[in-house]
Each structure stands twice: as C-alpha cells, then as structure tokens.
Design an enzyme around this catalytic site. Structure first.
Site: not given
Length: 230
Positions: A32, A59, A85, A110, A140
């Site tokens: 992240k 991400d 991402e 995302d 998701k």
C-alpha cells in the site's frame, strides 16, 4: 495464490512485515502507498533487492496526481511490479488511461469501478490505439453489492477484454469463501487478493469455510460456503 497486503509504513517496518509473511509461505505481496511517492519508490526497490523472487503488486489508493503516477511508473520500471492499482483519483479515468499506455505494469482500477456502468466506461479506448483505460478491474463483493452485481461487472469486463482480480475488504472468512468461489468460477479472473480475514478477531466462521496453506487459498468441502452442517 493470494497476495498479502502490507500497509503504509516506513521501510524498516515494511521489511519486518514482509520477512514474517514470506516465512509463512506467501509469495505475493501487495504494498500500500500513495502518501509519499519517494518513500513508495524506495520501499518497492528495497523489497525487490531483498526478495528477487516474490511477486510485487502496488496499490496507490488514489494517492497520486497524474504526473506522480507516471513518475512512479517510470521510477519503478525495473522492479517488475505486476499490478499497479488505482494510482489516481476515482474520477480521473483519462489519467488512468495515460498511465496504462506507458507502463508494462497491469494498471488496475479499484475505486474507479463500483458498478457495471463504471466497468463499461473503463473499457473505452485510451488514445487512438486498442489500449483500454485500464488493464484490469478489482471486483470486491462487498464493494459492488454482492455476487449478482459482481457477475454483471465481470461480464462487462470480459466483454471489454479486461482481466479481473477478486479483492476484499476486512471481512470474515465466510465472505472471503464466497469471493474465492466467485473467483474460481470466472475464466477471466487472473488474480486474487483475499486476505481480509486473516487478522479478524472473533470471527465465528474462522476455520470452517476455506483453507489457507502457505499463501494458497483452497475452498472448503462443505456446501453453502461452509455454512452447511453448522
């Protein structure tokens, strides 16, 4: 094989977490970032230096401007990041497409894909070539509204030639099992990021719905994602 997520932290803490996860058998890490681009660049370079054989995904969590997103892509071109991402803000689809055009990394949406309609927009062409505004979408179940909505999003993605990754929020094992079943049933799902149950406390479904063996998820043997027989 699922990726294991490493949050935004300094380099020393990042390497400590990765060392523990690699020892547990994980071969894919998702880093992240998005808060400090130079720190992000340094972290992924050091991860690659110490762990030449693991897969690295990154991400940015909507944290970069278009210029920063391009800078990160160029500065980490030799790291071998597989998935990049959501580098820019959710609504900045043109910028997302610009990044997709110039990097070998698979650029994945995302936050930019919350519905089938969003996925349709991402399937539009970037520039005059055949490149779409993203290479992949992160589906998701908890984000798009459940299995039925996820099927719709994935159908649009497949029609547009987009690969899908099935991801998650922080969730119980039961919902992760549903996500895994969805992923295993869709031919254009090429990656999973289903680690949201690992550190959940007090999960009554833990140990009932799936198996996690050295970074690889296996569906359980009971019907109903493990609910049958409770």
């Amino acid at each position: 094989a699922t990726s294991i997520t490493v949050g935004i932290m300094d380099l020393a803490a990042t390497m400590e977490v990765i060392a523990r996860r690699v020892a547990e058998g994980y071969s894919i890490v998702k880093i992240k970032g998005g808060a400090n681009i130079e720190s992000d660049i340094a972290r992924v370079h050091e991860i690659r230096r110490r762990y030449p054989d693991i897969e690295i995904r990154f991400d940015a969590n909507c944290g970069y401007s278009a210029a920063e997103a391009l800078h990160f892509a160029h500065a980490t071109a030799d790291v071998g990041i597989t998935i990049y991402e959501q580098p820019v803000q959710r609504a900045e689809l043109v910028a997302l497409g610009e990044v997709s055009l110039v990097t070998a990394m698979s650029v994945m949406a995302d936050e930019s894909v919350m519905s089938a309609r969003d996925c349709f927009r991402l399937g539009q062409k970037a520039g005059a070539g055949e490149q779409t505004l993203a290479d992949m979408v992160n589906i998701k179940l908890m984000k798009v509204g459940g299995i039925d909505d996820a099927l719709q999003v994935n159908a649009v993605a497949r029609a547009a030639g987009l690969e899908s990754m099935v991801g998650c929020m922080d969730e119980c094992e039961l919902s992760i099992a549903a996500s895994l079943a969805f992923a295993l049933s869709r031919r254009n799902v090429t990656a999973i990021d289903l680690d949201g149950h690992i550190d959940v406390l007090g999960d009554v479904s833990a140990g009932r719905c799936l198996k996690l063996v050295r970074g690889v998820l296996w569906p359980g043997e009971r019907r109903g994602f493990g609910l049958d027989g409770w």
